[in-house]
Scaffold this motif. Structure first.
Motif, mmCIF file in Angstrom:
data_model
loop_
_atom_site.group_PDB
_atom_site.id
_atom_site.type_symbol
_atom_site.label_atom_id
_atom_site.label_comp_id
_atom_site.label_asym_id
_atom_site.label_seq_id
_atom_site.Cartn_x
_atom_site.Cartn_y
_atom_site.Cartn_z
ATOM 1 N N LEU A 49 0.833 -1.211 0.000
ATOM 2 C CA LEU A 49 0.000 0.000 0.000
ATOM 3 C C LEU A 49 0.865 1.256 0.000
ATOM 4 C CD1 LEU A 49 -2.799 -1.027 2.537
ATOM 5 C CD2 LEU A 49 -3.116 -0.528 0.101
ATOM 6 N N ALA A 50 1.864 1.301 0.880
ATOM 7 C CA ALA A 50 2.760 2.453 0.929
ATOM 8 C C ALA A 50 3.538 2.590 -0.374
ATOM 9 C CB ALA A 50 3.713 2.313 2.114
ATOM 10 N N GLY A 51 3.950 1.448 -0.934
ATOM 11 C CA GLY A 51 4.748 1.477 -2.148
ATOM 12 C C GLY A 51 3.979 1.964 -3.362
ATOM 13 N N PHE A 52 2.731 1.530 -3.523
ATOM 14 C CA PHE A 52 1.947 1.982 -4.676
ATOM 15 C C PHE A 52 1.646 3.479 -4.577
ATOM 16 C CE2 PHE A 52 1.373 -2.406 -5.880
ATOM 17 C CZ PHE A 52 1.173 -2.337 -7.260
ATOM 18 N N ALA A 53 1.438 3.973 -3.367
ATOM 19 C CA ALA A 53 1.258 5.421 -3.197
ATOM 20 C C ALA A 53 2.539 6.168 -3.588
ATOM 21 C CB ALA A 53 0.878 5.737 -1.749
ATOM 22 N N THR A 54 3.688 5.622 -3.202
ATOM 23 C CA THR A 54 4.967 6.213 -3.584
ATOM 24 C C THR A 54 5.156 6.171 -5.093
ATOM 25 O OG1 THR A 54 5.940 5.513 -1.477
ATOM 26 C CG2 THR A 54 7.468 6.080 -3.257
ATOM 27 N N GLY A 55 4.758 5.044 -5.711
ATOM 28 C CA GLY A 55 4.872 4.936 -7.158
ATOM 29 C C GLY A 55 4.043 5.973 -7.883
ATOM 30 N N ALA A 56 2.835 6.236 -7.386
ATOM 31 C CA ALA A 56 2.003 7.277 -7.991
ATOM 32 C C ALA A 56 2.691 8.635 -7.887
ATOM 33 C CB ALA A 56 0.637 7.315 -7.310
ATOM 34 N N GLY A 57 3.308 8.912 -6.728
ATOM 35 C CA GLY A 57 4.035 10.159 -6.565
ATOM 36 C C GLY A 57 5.215 10.258 -7.515
#
Length: 381
Positions: free
Chosen positions: A70-78
């Protein structure tokens, strides 16, 4: 349900990271960068992934794979939004740095660890099935990226992909995966002279086999078409051979899945490592002969696909659920560094020495990987 969610999100994740082969020239023109500099974005991602993997491995054990994804996909979007807003090299490479953190925390390792945590004895088959689907990511996203970028430009395409990570991947992971849990103190992959853990030196042998094979599969595949051309193969035939290798890699993964529980990841890796040098050797001896090209594509493709599965399932032979997570994260450091280094190294070898040197180097690394696996075979629990 778990496998479906991971198949969709992992394919989406790898798909959006495969955009450079399609939009690289346009990005270079827009940002005033050279094309080789633009492609260093991928190398930056691999280096960041490698350096972050061991640290994130401990969080993977503590928090569980779902939370980290979850944290990683949010980072990927950023990272994608930063990439879309870039006006020069600084913003461009900053975006790929965040995408490296996304890759380390959410792609491949986290998915395999989650399947191992919730899948029990079915984990190996599930991992193979997931790899079969995600192996098609570029085949799906290259034409999609080409279509979107031609209609709305590369920046808007990247924004669309960032939104997809937020509105598709994040809800699927949050509500479609159950929490696999974590532990307060992450375990270490123990190595002993006997007793509970694997024999001392086992982890180093696993890393050696996986890294040497990764040098061949990722590095050699990056220059395979140009190597074939240097041997005297026509451009169309070289591209056809490269495409055939990709298709046969899917066949290699299918063969492993078809085996079910009749053999484990180490057995798959050992057989693949025996076959791969034969394919490279055929091209080394036969050059541009049709039989050599066909035999190479068949043997190298099947072996590469089978070993891709073995790379994820081989540690299961030696480590339990908790130590498997940390072992996979630790493997990520050298493996992603070799992914970043191998293509430019073999490209330089091809330009300055020639195709025979590239083939000889690939053959040598594949034989070293086979040697590591042969020793591992004697260390089964």
């Amino acid at each position: 349900m778990t496998l479906t969610v991971l198949a969709v999100t992992q394919t989406l994740g790898w798909g959006v990271l495969s955009l450079l082969p399609v939009v690289g020239p346009v990005v270079a023109t827009d940002l005033g960068m050279s094309l080789p500099s633009v492609f260093l974005g991928t190398s930056t991602m691999y280096v960041v992934t490698a350096l972050a993997a061991p640290m994130l491995g401990r969080w993977l054990v503590r928090l569980g794979a779902r939370t980290l994804m979850l944290a990683g996909f949010a980072t990927g979007a950023g990272g994608l939004l930063l990439l879309a807003a870039a006006s020069g090299p600084a913003g461009y490479f900053a975006g790929w740095t965040l995408l490296g953190l996304f890759s380390a925390s959410s792609l491949t390792t986290s998915a395999y660890v989650h399947l191992n945590a919730v899948g029990g004895q079915r984990a190996r088959t599930a991992i193979g099935s997931l790899m079969l689907v995600t192996g098609l990511a570029s085949s799906i996203f290259w034409p999609l990226t080409a279509s979107l970028s031609s209609q709305m430009g590369w920046r808007a395409t990247v924004v669309v992909y960032a939104v997809a990570l937020i509105v598709v991947a994040l809800p699927l992971i949050r509500f479609g995966l159950r929490d696999s849990g974590g532990s307060a103190e992450p375990a270490s992959p123990r190595e002993t002279g006997g007793g509970a853990g694997p024999p001392r030196g086992t982890f180093g042998l696993i890393v050696g086999a996986i890294v040497c094979n990764g040098f061949v599969t990722v590095g050699f595949e990056a220059v395979i078409i140009e190597t074939a051309k240097a041997l005297g193969v026509g451009a169309a035939e070289a591209i056809a051979m490269g495409s055939l290798v990709g298709l046969l890699k899917v066949g290699g993964r299918l063969l492993d899945i078809a085996g079910g529980g009749r053999w484990d990841g180490l057995a798959t890796g050992l057989i693949a490592a025996m076959v791969m040098p034969l394919g490279i050797g055929a091209l080394l001896v036969g050059g541009d002969a049709l039989w050599a090209l066909g035999l190479f594509a068949l043997l190298f493709g099947l072996a590469g696909g089978a070993f891709a599965v073995a790379r994820a399932t081989m540690p299961l032979v030696f480590y339990d659920k908790a130590t498997y997570a940390l072992a996979m994260a630790r493997i990520g450091l050298p493996l992603n560094l070799i992914y970043a280094a191998a293509p430019p190294l073999l490209s330089a070898l091809l330009v300055h020495v020639g195709a025979q040197a590239v083939l000889g180097c690939a053959l040598g690394f594949s034989l070293v990987a086979l040697g590591f696996l042969a020793v591992l075979q004697t260390r089964r629990r």
